[in-house]
Design a protein around this motif. Structure first.
Motif, PDB file in Angstrom:
ATOM      1  N   THR A  15       0.832  -1.206   0.000  1.00  0.00           N
ATOM      2  CA  THR A  15       0.000   0.000   0.000  1.00  0.00           C
ATOM      3  C   THR A  15       0.866   1.257   0.000  1.00  0.00           C
ATOM      4  O   THR A  15       0.538   2.251  -0.657  1.00  0.00           O
ATOM      5  CB  THR A  15      -0.945  -0.017   1.226  1.00  0.00           C
ATOM      6  OG1 THR A  15      -1.717  -1.221   1.172  1.00  0.00           O
ATOM      7  CG2 THR A  15      -1.876   1.176   1.228  1.00  0.00           C
ATOM      8  N   SER A  29      -2.306   2.318   6.352  1.00  0.00           N
ATOM      9  CA  SER A  29      -3.694   1.857   6.346  1.00  0.00           C
ATOM     10  C   SER A  29      -3.680   0.367   6.033  1.00  0.00           C
ATOM     11  O   SER A  29      -3.250  -0.037   4.954  1.00  0.00           O
ATOM     12  CB  SER A  29      -4.477   2.638   5.279  1.00  0.00           C
ATOM     13  OG  SER A  29      -5.734   2.053   5.104  1.00  0.00           O
ATOM     14  N   THR A  31      -4.639  -3.018   4.679  1.00  0.00           N
ATOM     15  CA  THR A  31      -5.500  -3.423   3.568  1.00  0.00           C
ATOM     16  C   THR A  31      -6.365  -4.611   4.003  1.00  0.00           C
ATOM     17  O   THR A  31      -5.830  -5.618   4.463  1.00  0.00           O
ATOM     18  CB  THR A  31      -4.647  -3.810   2.349  1.00  0.00           C
ATOM     19  OG1 THR A  31      -3.746  -2.745   2.080  1.00  0.00           O
ATOM     20  CG2 THR A  31      -5.514  -4.068   1.133  1.00  0.00           C
ATOM     21  N   ASP A  42      -4.480  -3.351  -5.296  1.00  0.00           N
ATOM     22  CA  ASP A  42      -3.787  -3.654  -4.047  1.00  0.00           C
ATOM     23  C   ASP A  42      -4.483  -4.846  -3.380  1.00  0.00           C
ATOM     24  O   ASP A  42      -5.700  -5.009  -3.522  1.00  0.00           O
ATOM     25  CB  ASP A  42      -3.857  -2.421  -3.135  1.00  0.00           C
ATOM     26  CG  ASP A  42      -2.952  -2.522  -1.917  1.00  0.00           C
ATOM     27  OD1 ASP A  42      -2.108  -3.447  -1.844  1.00  0.00           O
ATOM     28  OD2 ASP A  42      -3.092  -1.655  -1.023  1.00  0.00           O
TER      29      ASP A  42
END
Ligand SMILES: Nc1nc2c(ncn2[C@@H]2O[C@H](COP(=O)(O)OP(=O)(O)OP(=O)(O)O)[C@@H](O)[C@H]2O)c(=O)[nH]1
Ligand SMILES: [Mg+2]
Length: 141
Positions: A15, A29, A31, A42
């Motif tokens: 990411t 963040s 995923t 992603d």
């Protein structure tokens, strides 16, 4: 830019690389699911690490032109099965990540893991510092 699929273990930097490719701020963040942003698809690292999820990666690869296997230079472990690239329809390249916190030897070993997975071409980057990103961006053009 080619449409690409990012595949690699949990926390290897997929990411962060996506954010760097898009020129976004680098914000952590986790995923949770497969998603596309622009030309980049992603995936969560669990989809590689947990066997029952692997098929989802194969399905996602049908939508892209190139699979990018990522291996963190800080991980001394093969995260891909040998010959893993044969699992995908599109061609694959390998990217060693986190070169800013790794020795050249660690980068080389991570590249070996990627070659064992079947890639014939590897690039090394730090998404954090941007090192190596120009070459990767050119390759993905
Ligand atoms: N030093 C350094 N840290 C990085 C680099 N790339 C990612 N990280 C850090 O590694 C951690 C995990 O990065 P992510 O990009 O979220 O990893 P991921 O592969 O998307 O992980 P999942 O979504 O869990 O599959 C974060 O704390 C990032 O800041 C890098 O090039 N250098
Ligand atoms: Mg992620």
């Amino acid at each position: 830019m080619k449409r690409i699929l990012l595949v690699g273990s949990v926390g290897c930097g997929k990411t962060t690389l996506l954010q760097r490719l898009h020129g976004d701020d680098l914000v952590y963040s986790k995923t949770e699911s497969i998603y596309a942003e622009g030309q980049v698809v992603d995936t969560p690292g669990e989809y590689l690490e947990l066997p029952w999820f692997k098929h989802a990666l194969r399905l996602a690869s049908f939508e892209v032109e190139l699979v990018v296997l990522l291996a963190s230079a800080t991980v001394y472990e093969a995260k891909f099965p040998p010959g893993f690239t044969t699992f995908f329809m599109p061609p694959s390249i390998g990217v060693v990540t986190k070169t800013d916190i790794a020795t050249p030897e660690q980068v080389s070993i991570a590249g070996d893991y990627l070659r064992l997975a079947g890639v014939t071409e590897t690039l090394s980057v730090s998404a954090l510092t941007g090192d190596g990103m120009a070459a990767l961006t050119e390759r993905l053009a």
